[in-house]
Design an enzyme around this catalytic site. Structure first.
Site, PDB file in Angstrom:
ATOM      1  N   TYR A  32       0.813  -1.218   0.000  1.00 44.79           N
ATOM      2  CA  TYR A  32       0.000   0.000   0.000  1.00 44.79           C
ATOM      3  C   TYR A  32       0.852   1.277   0.000  1.00 44.79           C
ATOM      4  O   TYR A  32       0.402   2.323  -0.456  1.00 44.79           O
ATOM      5  CB  TYR A  32      -0.933   0.014   1.215  1.00 44.79           C
ATOM      6  CG  TYR A  32      -2.170  -0.813   0.990  1.00 44.79           C
ATOM      7  CD1 TYR A  32      -3.329  -0.219   0.497  1.00 44.79           C
ATOM      8  CD2 TYR A  32      -2.189  -2.177   1.229  1.00 44.79           C
ATOM      9  CE1 TYR A  32      -4.475  -0.962   0.261  1.00 44.79           C
ATOM     10  CE2 TYR A  32      -3.324  -2.940   1.000  1.00 44.79           C
ATOM     11  CZ  TYR A  32      -4.464  -2.320   0.516  1.00 44.79           C
ATOM     12  OH  TYR A  32      -5.594  -3.058   0.275  1.00 44.79           O
ATOM     13  N   ASP A  52       9.684  -7.050  -4.541  1.00 42.00           N
ATOM     14  CA  ASP A  52       8.700  -7.723  -3.690  1.00 42.00           C
ATOM     15  C   ASP A  52       9.016  -9.217  -3.653  1.00 42.00           C
ATOM     16  O   ASP A  52       9.589  -9.762  -4.605  1.00 42.00           O
ATOM     17  CB  ASP A  52       7.279  -7.497  -4.220  1.00 42.00           C
ATOM     18  CG  ASP A  52       6.239  -7.642  -3.108  1.00 42.00           C
ATOM     19  OD1 ASP A  52       5.809  -6.615  -2.571  1.00 42.00           O
ATOM     20  OD2 ASP A  52       5.901  -8.797  -2.757  1.00 42.00           O
ATOM     21  N   THR A 104       5.249  -4.262   9.223  1.00 41.24           N
ATOM     22  CA  THR A 104       5.735  -4.565  10.585  1.00 41.24           C
ATOM     23  C   THR A 104       4.504  -4.999  11.384  1.00 41.24           C
ATOM     24  O   THR A 104       3.876  -4.179  12.064  1.00 41.24           O
ATOM     25  CB  THR A 104       6.382  -3.318  11.234  1.00 41.24           C
ATOM     26  OG1 THR A 104       5.572  -2.176  10.955  1.00 41.24           O
ATOM     27  CG2 THR A 104       7.775  -3.076  10.721  1.00 41.24           C
ATOM     28  N   THR A 145      15.619   1.752  13.082  1.00 40.64           N
ATOM     29  CA  THR A 145      16.580   2.254  12.087  1.00 40.64           C
ATOM     30  C   THR A 145      18.001   1.890  12.519  1.00 40.64           C
ATOM     31  O   THR A 145      18.828   1.470  11.705  1.00 40.64           O
ATOM     32  CB  THR A 145      16.432   3.784  11.926  1.00 40.64           C
ATOM     33  OG1 THR A 145      15.048   4.072  11.760  1.00 40.64           O
ATOM     34  CG2 THR A 145      17.209   4.294  10.727  1.00 40.64           C
ATOM     35  N   ARG A 180       2.881   8.822   5.930  1.00 41.73           N
ATOM     36  CA  ARG A 180       1.789   9.459   6.691  1.00 41.73           C
ATOM     37  C   ARG A 180       0.532   9.590   5.855  1.00 41.73           C
ATOM     38  O   ARG A 180      -0.326  10.428   6.123  1.00 41.73           O
ATOM     39  CB  ARG A 180       2.197  10.873   7.106  1.00 41.73           C
ATOM     40  CG  ARG A 180       3.538  10.986   7.706  1.00 41.73           C
ATOM     41  CD  ARG A 180       3.915  12.434   7.821  1.00 41.73           C
ATOM     42  NE  ARG A 180       3.747  12.906   9.179  1.00 41.73           N
ATOM     43  CZ  ARG A 180       4.004  14.144   9.563  1.00 41.73           C
ATOM     44  NH1 ARG A 180       4.410  15.031   8.707  1.00 41.73           N
ATOM     45  NH2 ARG A 180       3.827  14.509  10.812  1.00 41.73           N
ATOM     46  N   LYS A 232       5.879   9.087  14.314  1.00 33.05           N
ATOM     47  CA  LYS A 232       4.898   8.277  13.577  1.00 33.05           C
ATOM     48  C   LYS A 232       3.926   7.573  14.537  1.00 33.05           C
ATOM     49  O   LYS A 232       2.709   7.599  14.361  1.00 33.05           O
ATOM     50  CB  LYS A 232       5.630   7.230  12.725  1.00 33.05           C
ATOM     51  CG  LYS A 232       4.741   6.181  12.119  1.00 33.05           C
ATOM     52  CD  LYS A 232       3.819   6.778  11.090  1.00 33.05           C
ATOM     53  CE  LYS A 232       2.776   5.790  10.645  1.00 33.05           C
ATOM     54  NZ  LYS A 232       1.900   6.302   9.612  1.00 33.05           N
ATOM     55  N   HIS A 270     -18.551  24.319  20.736  1.00 27.37           N
ATOM     56  CA  HIS A 270     -17.613  25.023  21.613  1.00 27.37           C
ATOM     57  C   HIS A 270     -16.327  25.259  20.809  1.00 27.37           C
ATOM     58  O   HIS A 270     -15.873  24.344  20.116  1.00 27.37           O
ATOM     59  CB  HIS A 270     -17.332  24.159  22.855  1.00 27.37           C
ATOM     60  CG  HIS A 270     -16.451  24.834  23.868  1.00 27.37           C
ATOM     61  ND1 HIS A 270     -15.112  25.040  23.664  1.00 27.37           N
ATOM     62  CD2 HIS A 270     -16.739  25.364  25.089  1.00 27.37           C
ATOM     63  CE1 HIS A 270     -14.596  25.656  24.707  1.00 27.37           C
ATOM     64  NE2 HIS A 270     -15.571  25.870  25.595  1.00 27.37           N
ATOM     65  N   CYS A 286      -3.261   0.576  10.639  1.00 27.66           N
ATOM     66  CA  CYS A 286      -2.420   1.611  11.244  1.00 27.66           C
ATOM     67  C   CYS A 286      -2.904   1.993  12.634  1.00 27.66           C
ATOM     68  O   CYS A 286      -2.244   1.719  13.627  1.00 27.66           O
ATOM     69  CB  CYS A 286      -2.434   2.848  10.345  1.00 27.66           C
ATOM     70  SG  CYS A 286      -2.167   2.425   8.624  1.00 27.66           S
TER      71      CYS A 286
HETATM   72  N1  SAJ Z   1     -12.565   6.277  12.631  1.00 26.87           N
HETATM   73  C1  SAJ Z   1     -13.628   6.444  13.496  1.00 26.87           C
HETATM   74  N2  SAJ Z   1     -14.023   7.702  13.801  1.00 26.87           N
HETATM   75  C2  SAJ Z   1     -13.410   8.795  13.262  1.00 26.87           C
HETATM   76  C3  SAJ Z   1     -12.312   8.629  12.388  1.00 26.87           C
HETATM   77  C4  SAJ Z   1     -11.911   7.349  12.086  1.00 26.87           C
HETATM   78  O1  SAJ Z   1     -14.223   5.479  13.993  1.00 26.87           O
HETATM   79  O2  SAJ Z   1     -13.846   9.915  13.572  1.00 26.87           O
HETATM   80  C5  SAJ Z   1     -12.123   4.911  12.301  1.00 26.87           C
HETATM   81  C6  SAJ Z   1     -12.258   4.559  10.822  1.00 26.87           C
HETATM   82  O3  SAJ Z   1     -13.553   4.145  10.513  1.00 26.87           O
HETATM   83  C7  SAJ Z   1     -11.247   3.445  10.700  1.00 26.87           C
HETATM   84  C8  SAJ Z   1     -10.155   3.863  11.692  1.00 26.87           C
HETATM   85  O4  SAJ Z   1     -10.743   4.813  12.545  1.00 26.87           O
HETATM   86  O5  SAJ Z   1     -11.804   2.218  11.126  1.00 26.87           O
HETATM   87  C9  SAJ Z   1      -8.916   4.436  11.057  1.00 26.87           C
HETATM   88  O6  SAJ Z   1      -9.242   5.313   9.988  1.00 26.87           O
HETATM   89  P1  SAJ Z   1      -8.508   6.712   9.762  1.00 26.87           P
HETATM   90  O7  SAJ Z   1      -9.144   7.367   8.594  1.00 26.87           O
HETATM   91  O8  SAJ Z   1      -8.463   7.476  11.006  1.00 26.87           O
HETATM   92  O9  SAJ Z   1      -6.992   6.321   9.504  1.00 26.87           O
HETATM   93  P2  SAJ Z   1      -6.231   5.306   8.500  1.00 26.87           P
HETATM   94  O10 SAJ Z   1      -5.902   4.066   9.279  1.00 26.87           O
HETATM   95  O11 SAJ Z   1      -6.924   5.144   7.210  1.00 26.87           O
HETATM   96  O12 SAJ Z   1      -4.866   6.153   8.252  1.00 26.87           O
HETATM   97  C10 SAJ Z   1      -4.090   6.595   9.368  1.00 26.87           C
HETATM   98  C11 SAJ Z   1      -3.720   8.073   9.172  1.00 26.87           C
HETATM   99  N3  SAJ Z   1      -3.161   8.607  10.410  1.00 26.87           N
HETATM  100  C12 SAJ Z   1      -3.705   9.688  11.014  1.00 26.87           C
HETATM  101  O13 SAJ Z   1      -4.695  10.245  10.611  1.00 26.87           O
HETATM  102  C13 SAJ Z   1      -3.012  10.164  12.247  1.00 26.87           C
HETATM  103  C14 SAJ Z   1      -2.737   8.198   8.017  1.00 26.87           C
HETATM  104  O14 SAJ Z   1      -2.293   9.545   7.873  1.00 26.87           O
HETATM  105  C15 SAJ Z   1      -1.524   7.295   8.266  1.00 26.87           C
HETATM  106  O15 SAJ Z   1      -0.577   7.365   7.207  1.00 26.87           O
HETATM  107  C16 SAJ Z   1      -2.044   5.868   8.343  1.00 26.87           C
HETATM  108  O16 SAJ Z   1      -2.933   5.788   9.466  1.00 26.87           O
HETATM  109  C17 SAJ Z   1      -0.851   4.921   8.506  1.00 26.87           C
HETATM  110  O17 SAJ Z   1      -0.465   4.301   7.495  1.00 26.87           O
HETATM  111  O18 SAJ Z   1      -0.269   4.874   9.583  1.00 26.87           O
END
Ligand code: SAJ
Length: 433
Positions: A32, A52, A104, A145, A180, A232, A270, A286
């Site tokens: 990904y 890969d 990982t 690292t 990220r 991270k 608020h 993640c």
């Molecule tokens: N979720 C909720 N409520 C919310 C927001 C999300 O229940 O208000 C849930 C989603 O449905 C999902 C989970 O959280 O099940 C994660 O979704 P997400 O959109 O928050 O995050 P990911 O896993 O798609 O991507 C995250 C991102 N990290 C942050 O926003 C801090 C992305 O920037 C990272 O690169 C990615 O993890 C990663 O690869 O680590």
């Protein structure tokens, strides 16, 4: 693949690295993150070799195809292969830059397994020439690292490998730069987001930053590798903790008999409150995983982060229990809307919606209908359960109980009138938002 570069063409840490015809980047792991990164680098003029362990992945990419669904990725990979800037291989070549983007995973004890990163380091080590720069992108526990540096130093006593805390120049550069990007927006965010680049030494950070500056429009912020690794894990733990607050609030609201969506909407008026959205639990590879890496690094003190993980995991159990209550209250068909871990993607990894649907199918299979616009067929686990994949129209026409597990755009036109006469559980508040 282009010819390996020799020592004479190796570039020093201070060089302004612009793609040149003989400059190569080897991206280890075409998943990904690795595949989109390889394709973006190729689109910016680098000669990229994606590596890969899967023959199928290598064949697919070399044929200009993709094995994962991600917006704009198929076009980008196709163009990169056509232009001969990208090639895929099972073997690691000699290159100017090596990027490690392998998984990982989490062990059953919730501790990080860095064996794929270690294997990548072992595969790279014999190929390295002085002047090369190795960058770890995989989400990793703090110290990974340096562990890569240790492996290279053991395998290549002829090379001076830079050491954390020492200002001594090495023959190679070693850095950590976490990905990220948000699944669904990967191609855009790879270019637009700021990057944090942590060198084992400051010179390593400068050298690695030069590669990112060639394609990143955001800021490239340099630091040391331990800080970058912690950053991270901190980002994803921050989000997990905040989602846990929303999820716990939804359970409290149920207990109190108040509507959580109304509470959040009004509380968010608020100026300093910004509550996230509850759901059926937290999924993906993640947010549901990385906080455990931080907990594993400091198990005695990471209490809030551990609790947030437990709260979010509990929300899936709680959701399933509530659905079972509805299923047992009605004799007819049950429609489950969505399996993906979040809206508008085809990624079912660590998806609470999928886990809940599977559990229900195993015990109430004949009554379960699944609507998932991102699945051509039900995942393997449903085989033999009697559960079926149906269209939204069919589900709405026949179900007595409807559960919204994922708020895909394909469902968002629905209004409470579409569910008239049915028992409805909207885990995402889709009908309120
Ligand atoms: N979720 C909720 N409520 C919310 C927001 C999300 O229940 O208000 C849930 C989603 O449905 C999902 C989970 O959280 O099940 C994660 O979704 P997400 O959109 O928050 O995050 P990911 O896993 O798609 O991507 C995250 C991102 N990290 C942050 O926003 C801090 C992305 O920037 C990272 O690169 C990615 O993890 C990663 O690869 O680590």
């Amino acid at each position: 693949m282009n010819a390996p570069f020799d020592t004479a063409s190796a570039i020093g840490p201070d060089a302004t690295v612009q793609p040149a015809p003989d400059h190569q980047v080897a991206v280890i792991g075409l998943g990904y993150i690795g595949l989109p990164t390889a394709a973006v680098l190729a689109s910016y003029g680098w000669n990229v070799c994606g590596i890969d362990v899967s023959e199928k992945v290598v064949e697919t990419v070399n044929a200009g195809g993709v094995h994962i669904e991600e917006k704009d990725l198929d076009r980008l990979v196709h163009e990169a292969i056509e232009s001969e800037k990208l090639t895929a291989s099972l073997e690691v070549p000699t290159a100017h830059f090596y990027m490690i983007a392998v998984p990982t995973p989490l062990t059953s004890e919730n501790t990080p397994d860095i064996s794929y990163v270690e294997s990548a380091a072992r595969a790279i080590a014999p190929k390295i020439l002085p002047g090369a720069c190795i960058i770890v992108e995989s989400t990793s526990p703090v110290g990974t690292t340096e562990r890569v540096g240790q492996i290279i130093a053991e395998m290549r006593p002829d090379l001076k490998v830079p050491v954390y805390g020492s200002q001594q120049a090495g023959d190679i550069a070693l850095a950590y730069c976490p990905e990220r990007v948000l699944p669904g927006k990967i191609v855009r965010e790879l270019v637009q987001n700021d990057r944090v680049i942590g060198g084992v030494t400051p010179a390593c950070a400068t050298r690695a930053a030069a590669l990112y500056k060639s394609f990143v429009e955001g800021d490239c912020l340099t630091t040391n590798c331990r800080v970058a690794e912690t950053v991270k894990l901190t980002e994803n733990s921050f989000r997990d903790v905040n989602i846990a607050f929303a999820n716990e609030l939804s359970v409290i609201a149920d207990d109190l008999g108040v509507d959580v969506w109304d509470v959040i909407k009004l509380a968010n008026r608020h100026p300093r409150v910004n509550i996230l959205q509850p759901g059926p639990g937290v999924g993906g590879h993640c947010i549901a995983v990385d906080p455990w890496f931080l907990v594993a690094s400091a198990p005695k003190v990471a209490r809030l982060i551990r609790t947030a993980r437990e709260v979010n995991d509990f929300k899936a159990t709680y959701t399933e229990r509530r659905i079972r209550g509805l299923v047992d209250a009605m004799p007819g068909k049950v429609a489950l809307l969505g399996l993906a871990f979040k809206p508008d993607i085809d990624d079912f990894r660590e998806s609470p919606a999928l886990e809940i649907a599977l559990d229900l199918a195993r015990t109430r299979g004949q009554r379960i209908m699944v609507v998932e616009p991102f699945a051509k067929e039900l995942p393997k686990g449903f085989a033999g359960t009697g559960a079926e994949l149906v269209s939204l129209d069919h589900a709405l026409a026949t179900a007595e109980v409807v559960v919204v597990l994922v708020d895909h755009t394909a469902f968002k036109h629905l209004t409470p009138a579409d569910f008239a006469g049915k028992l409805v559980y909207d885990t995402r508040g889709m009908l309120k938002r």
